[in-house]
Design a protein around this motif. Structure first.
Motif, PDB file in Angstrom:
ATOM      1  N   UNK A 283       0.849  -1.196   0.000  1.00 28.64           N
ATOM      2  CA  UNK A 283       0.000   0.000   0.000  1.00 28.64           C
ATOM      3  C   UNK A 283       0.884   1.245   0.000  1.00 28.64           C
ATOM      4  N   UNK A 285       0.548   5.597   0.466  1.00 30.62           N
ATOM      5  CA  UNK A 285      -0.371   6.672   0.822  1.00 30.62           C
ATOM      6  C   UNK A 285      -0.417   7.690  -0.320  1.00 30.62           C
ATOM      7  N   UNK A 305      12.636   7.531  -1.239  1.00 33.64           N
ATOM      8  CA  UNK A 305      12.495   8.453  -0.113  1.00 33.64           C
ATOM      9  C   UNK A 305      13.625   8.241   0.899  1.00 33.64           C
ATOM     10  N   UNK A 309      16.197  11.179   2.040  1.00 35.47           N
ATOM     11  CA  UNK A 309      16.323  11.591   3.444  1.00 35.47           C
ATOM     12  C   UNK A 309      17.753  11.380   3.932  1.00 35.47           C
ATOM     13  N   UNK A 317      19.378  10.096  10.336  1.00 34.42           N
ATOM     14  CA  UNK A 317      17.980  10.515  10.296  1.00 34.42           C
ATOM     15  C   UNK A 317      17.063   9.346   9.950  1.00 34.42           C
ATOM     16  N   UNK A 319      15.810   5.477  11.009  1.00 32.93           N
ATOM     17  CA  UNK A 319      15.725   4.556  12.150  1.00 32.93           C
ATOM     18  C   UNK A 319      15.009   3.308  11.691  1.00 32.93           C
ATOM     19  N   UNK A 320      15.352   2.172  12.300  1.00 31.96           N
ATOM     20  CA  UNK A 320      14.613   0.959  11.972  1.00 31.96           C
ATOM     21  C   UNK A 320      14.281   0.165  13.232  1.00 31.96           C
TER      22      UNK A 320
ATOM     23  N   UNK B 242      13.962  11.303  10.545  1.00 30.93           N
ATOM     24  CA  UNK B 242      12.968  11.668   9.526  1.00 30.93           C
ATOM     25  C   UNK B 242      12.284  10.456   8.910  1.00 30.93           C
ATOM     26  N   UNK B 243      12.998   9.310   8.952  1.00 32.67           N
ATOM     27  CA  UNK B 243      12.439   8.116   8.317  1.00 32.67           C
ATOM     28  C   UNK B 243      12.492   6.959   9.306  1.00 32.67           C
ATOM     29  N   UNK B 244      11.428   6.172   9.302  1.00 28.55           N
ATOM     30  CA  UNK B 244      11.381   5.012  10.201  1.00 28.55           C
ATOM     31  C   UNK B 244      10.898   3.810   9.403  1.00 28.55           C
ATOM     32  N   UNK B 245      11.706   2.750   9.456  1.00 25.28           N
ATOM     33  CA  UNK B 245      11.382   1.508   8.749  1.00 25.28           C
ATOM     34  C   UNK B 245      11.099   0.456   9.817  1.00 25.28           C
ATOM     35  N   UNK B 269       8.887  12.097   7.989  1.00 28.07           N
ATOM     36  CA  UNK B 269       8.742  12.298   6.544  1.00 28.07           C
ATOM     37  C   UNK B 269       8.428  10.985   5.835  1.00 28.07           C
ATOM     38  N   UNK B 270       8.888   9.896   6.430  1.00 27.63           N
ATOM     39  CA  UNK B 270       8.665   8.590   5.805  1.00 27.63           C
ATOM     40  C   UNK B 270       8.484   7.534   6.879  1.00 27.63           C
ATOM     41  N   UNK B 272       7.757   3.503   6.924  1.00 22.19           N
ATOM     42  CA  UNK B 272       7.561   2.242   6.200  1.00 22.19           C
ATOM     43  C   UNK B 272       7.173   1.189   7.229  1.00 22.19           C
ATOM     44  N   UNK B 285       1.310   4.922   8.239  1.00 23.22           N
ATOM     45  CA  UNK B 285       2.442   4.699   7.339  1.00 23.22           C
ATOM     46  C   UNK B 285       2.277   5.432   6.012  1.00 23.22           C
ATOM     47  N   UNK B 286       3.417   5.700   5.359  1.00 19.47           N
ATOM     48  CA  UNK B 286       3.419   6.167   3.971  1.00 19.47           C
ATOM     49  C   UNK B 286       3.462   4.989   3.013  1.00 19.47           C
ATOM     50  N   UNK B 287       4.156   3.934   3.436  1.00 18.96           N
ATOM     51  CA  UNK B 287       4.217   2.708   2.628  1.00 18.96           C
ATOM     52  C   UNK B 287       3.990   1.520   3.554  1.00 18.96           C
TER      53      UNK B 287
END
Lengths: 353, 535
Positions: A283, A285, A305, A309, A317, A319-320, B242-245, B269-270, B272, B285-287
């Motif tokens: 999916x 957005x 993206x 970033x 910037x 994170x997982x 800014x991004x989180x997976x 900003x992102x 996932x 989520x964005x994705x």
């Protein structure tokens, strides 16, 4: 362990002192039929199906009797077979054993024994066949059709010795003996936590899982082993699927740290896998809404993206969160991705949560 | 766990502290129950609630949430005062005894009973004597030790106790944390942590970095430890992250202070999210990337006793879902990597090459052998219990630890204590268990567990609606009156999105490991009158 000699069906063989006749015979490739016996619980000796002739003069239940030096054991001859047939006939007469409408059909130990012993005509019924408890809806997970019970006591011992909830016991005497779960005598109103161990050990269809009825017969199910997804005990489970590939039931595997046991989550917590709520496509957005996308679209978007970033704000910037629900390989790869490809140590998971 | 599940019959006594074992690790609980009920082994239980295990305990210490360290110090105080410790073991295998002894001096049973809310200080004396007399004694704990801002100190304290009693490095003894997720042990072992590579090799160690740079064929690896989950959410609000997976986690329900979590996710900003269903987190989520569930996967998981086991595919995958590793690889390759893994076994083989504790495990061995790490070579049988003959660091370090109160103590405005946890039938955020029909039928919804006296004080009967509030938020819940909670303590399970306990919890963190203080905060409980509902 001291070794002793016994005579087994006319042959002199060696076995270990303290072994039961059943185990000693099995060690020499001689199978003695059993019904109340189960390797995961203490010995009962209730059903007498395993009776063998000892020293020409007496019958002993092989599952409880220890071998002794010089013991002369005969496990099968016409007289013993006749006795076993008699026992099986009594068991059949006592209950309502109609395989046509029984969940255990094809996986029933009583059925197998009857087949093996050539019992082809059901005995005339003199005993009350439909007087015992039929408790099929009080418990969310378990069904009880006590008219199929052979009073082997496995369920009592499963609860007493493995789960330790001590829900089951026998009540009544003689031909009135039956199972009980207490004053109200309904599973759903007992202390039962629905671990299902009694069902897993039940040799007939007296106890069964709510998930099984109508979803495939024993011979249609295939089983595959995996590891439970819930807590960290790591119980091994044999999962059964039917011809349509639907999950039907779960049984604890004797090879895991659980040694055959499961809790209610391991036993019944699997149908989320085939829930209609499962995601089926990626999916993305768009204009505030998550809409279906192809893998290429979703991955290109996500990777693009991430690259932007990282370029604009640096690798830290990003994170997982890895997952305590995913495999070692998946966790390894995700931290490798974050450290080696993104270039940050920003990787963590729910170990603290 | 330092020791193994199959050693339970060998233990002479068990000390369960901060673990509601029958609900959270039921299979292990049954084994301990069997040892106690049928084997006559001794059992001491310490918990704020009169959990099922307390029924079988020789001594049950119903302590206030957040007072474990005081209790442990009190037990050690008695053990030293009465000379019940294993002096030879402490002498030869440990260091730091004098400093510990000094710290323990003030933790008299009377002082500790006051902190823990125990009416009878002699209970502490009796428990200390019982635990010291039975050898080996196995200590089991869970999040009721760790989920405090003093969580690390709690763990050090249980280790202190077991070292004083000489119960580490022996079969049937040990410090045994019960891990709450199927592969939380493995996720840690694999380096799913901000400060370490696989097998806990520190990212700050240049040799470790060099090793992984060579193994992975990358020019350099980052040397500063990264952020933990809760820190990263703060950093998202500050605009630094800014991004989180997210792979298979649901922080909206699992992390403390839910409003704060949602604020953080919205600031990204992102986002996932890779998961099996559209979780509460995926809604932001964005994705969203759909992945295999456990029954569609092949791979290995590591259990609470460090045992590595193979998972097999049981059912066919749904729709166009993919394996989690496939998705990560696809992202990596779009970002310039050239990975070509064709299955879990290939990844496992690479992993064991850089992970010394797993090095001796092959796929074939895992299929037929019971292997527990460390298993350094292919001829090694694996390790049933840790710290035999010597500790990993040489001598066992006894650490003096002082009790510190929780971040938020009760006050006139918030006079009760809130603690959170799981129930038998559900798991974590309910993504799995609440989508399982039978489990959801048994326990269909949220509630707050409250003691009969506390319920009477606010004029609430069983099943009536109460409001539970903390400084962070408020929830309306059905009251479930039971004799389990200690007076002035209420318990809320956190599985339920419709009344998420983490709206209420505090995001105070342990300074060392950053674990949140889920197990204690101040709250107030008020009756909700039906009229208010109408209005």
């Amino acid at each position: 362990m001291a070794t002793i000699q016994i005579k087994l069906n006319g042959k002199t063989v060696e076995c270990e002192r303290g072994q039961t006749i059943l185990d000693a015979a099995a060690a020499h490739g001689v199978r003695i039929p059993t019904l109340c016996y189960h390797s995961q619980i203490s010995r009962t000796g209730a059903c007498r199906v395993c009776a063998v002739r000892v020293n020409k003069t007496m019958y002993k239940t092989a599952c409880t009797e220890p071998v002794a030096p010089g013991m002369d054991i005969v496990t099968v001859d016409p007289e013993i077979l006749d006795m076993r047939r008699g026992i099986l006939n009594f068991l059949l007469a006592e209950g309502d054993h109609n395989c046509l409408y029984c969940e255990a059909n094809g996986a029933c130990e009583l059925q197998s024994l009857c087949f093996e012993h050539g019992i082809d005509v059901p005995p005339p019924s003199s005993a009350p066949r439909n007087l015992r408890v039929r408790d099929v809806s009080s418990s969310e997970g378990l069904r009880r059709e006590e008219n199929r019970c052979v009073l082997c006591g496995r369920c009592v011992k499963a609860c007493e010795e493995i789960q330790l909830s001590r829900v089951w016991n026998f009540a009544g005497r003689g031909s009135h003996t039956h199972l009980t779960t207490g004053i109200r005598d309904l599973l759903g109103e007992s202390e039962c936590v629905q671990c299902g161990q009694c069902v897993q050990l039940c040799p007939t269809g007296a106890l069964s899982f709510q998930t099984v009825l109508g979803r495939g017969q024993a011979w249609e199910l295939t089983s595959r082993n995996s590891v439970c997804v819930y807590c960290g005990v790591g119980c091994q489970i044999n999962f059964f699927t039917n011809r349509e590939g639907q999950l039907v039931k779960a049984e604890g595997s004797i090879h895991g740290p659980n040694r055959g046991h499961l809790c209610v989550k391991g036993r019944f917590g699997f149908d989320f896998v085939q829930s209609p709520k499962r995601l089926k496509t990626p999916l993305i957005r768009k204009e505030g809404q998550l809409v279906e996308a192809t893998w290429d679209e979703a991955l290109d978007y996500a990777a693009g993206r991430l690259a932007t970033i990282k370029a604009e704000h640096g690798p830290d910037a990003v994170m997982s969160f890895t997952s305590a629900k995913c495999t070692n390989e998946e966790n390894y790869l995700l931290q490798k991705f974050m450290r080696g490809v993104i270039g940050t140590n920003n990787v963590d998971h729910c170990a603290r949560l | 766990m330092t020791n193994s599940i199959r050693e339970i019959p060998v233990s002479e006594a068990f000390f369960i502290i901060g673990s509601n074992t029958t609900e959270n690790h039921p299979v292990i609980a049954s084994m301990i129950k069997k040892a106690v009920i049928h084997g006559g082994k001794k059992l001491v239980v310490a918990d704020p609630r009169k959990i099922e295990m307390a029924r079988y305990a020789d001594i049950f210490l119903q302590i206030l949430p957040g007072t474990n360290i005081a209790l442990l110090n009190g037990l050690m105080h008695v053990i030293l005062r009465e000379g019940l410790h294993d002096a030879a073991y402490v002498q030869t295998r440990c260091e730091g005894f004098e400093a510990l002894e000094q710290t323990l001096q003030k933790y008299t049973p009377e002082y500790v009973a006051g902190i823990c809310g125990l009416a009878d200080p002699d209970q502490i004396v009796a428990a200390a004597r019982l635990l010291a007399a039975a050898k080996p004694m196995a200590l089991y704990y869970c999040m009721g030790i760790t989920q405090f801002k003093s969580g690390v100190n709690g763990v050090k304290s249980v280790a202190n106790l077991q070292m004083l009693l000489g119960n580490l490095g022996v079969a049937g003894g040990g410090v045994n944390p019960l891990r709450g997720q199927s592969n939380v042990q493995g996720a840690c072992d694999m380096g799913g942590l901000p400060n370490v590579f696989p097998a806990y090799q520190p990212v700050t160690n240049p040799d470790a970095r060099k090793k992984f740079e060579q193994a992975w064929g990358v020019p350099s690896l980052p040397e500063t430890p990264g952020l933990t989950i809760v820190e990263s959410l703060n950093a998202a609000i500050d605009g630094k992250v800014r991004a989180l997976y997210i792979m298979g986690e649901n922080p909206v329900l699992s992390d403390p202070n839910q409003h704060h979590v949602i604020e953080a996710l919205k600031a990204l900003d992102l986002l996932i999210v890779q998961d099996i269903v559209l979780t509460e987190t995926a809604e932001y989520a964005h994705v969203v990337l759909p992945s295999y569930s456990f029954l569609e996967k092949e791979g290995t998981v590591s259990n609470t006793e460090r045992r590595v086991q193979l998972m097999h595919r049981v059912v066919e995958p749904v729709g166009d879902d993919r394996e989690d590793w496939w998705i990560t690889q696809a992202l990596a390759n779009r970002l310039g990597a050239q990975w070509d893994y064709r299955g879990a076994e290939e990844i496992f083989d690479e992993m064991r090459g850089v992970t010394p504790s797993y090095a001796g495990m092959t796929w074939e061995r895992l299929d037929r052998e019971l292997l527990q790490w460390p298993c350094p070579t292919e001829g090694h049988p694996g390790t049933q219990f840790l710290h035999k003959d010597r500790f990993a660091r040489g001598l066992g370090l006894l650490t003096p630890i002082d009790y510190t109160p929780p971040a938020e103590e009760v006050d006139p405005e918030y006079p009760m204590v809130l603690t959170t946890g799981r129930v038998l039938e559900h798991f974590h955020t309910g993504t799995m268990s609440r989508n399982s029909r039978i489990l959801n039928e048994i326990v269909p919804g949220p509630y707050v567990e409250i003691g009969p006296n506390d319920a009477r004080n606010i004029d609430v009967s069983d099943g009536e609606i109460v409001s539970v509030s903390t400084r962070r938020g408020s929830l309306r819940l059905k009251a479930f009156i039971s004799d389990r909670p200690k007076a002035n303590v209420v318990f809320i399970p956190f599985h339920f999105r419709e009344a998420a306990a983490n709206v209420l919890t505090i995001d105070a963190l342990d300074p060392a490991c950053k674990i949140p203080e889920f197990k204690v905060c101040a709250c107030k409980v008020e009756k909700v009158y039906p009229r208010e509902d109408v209005r």
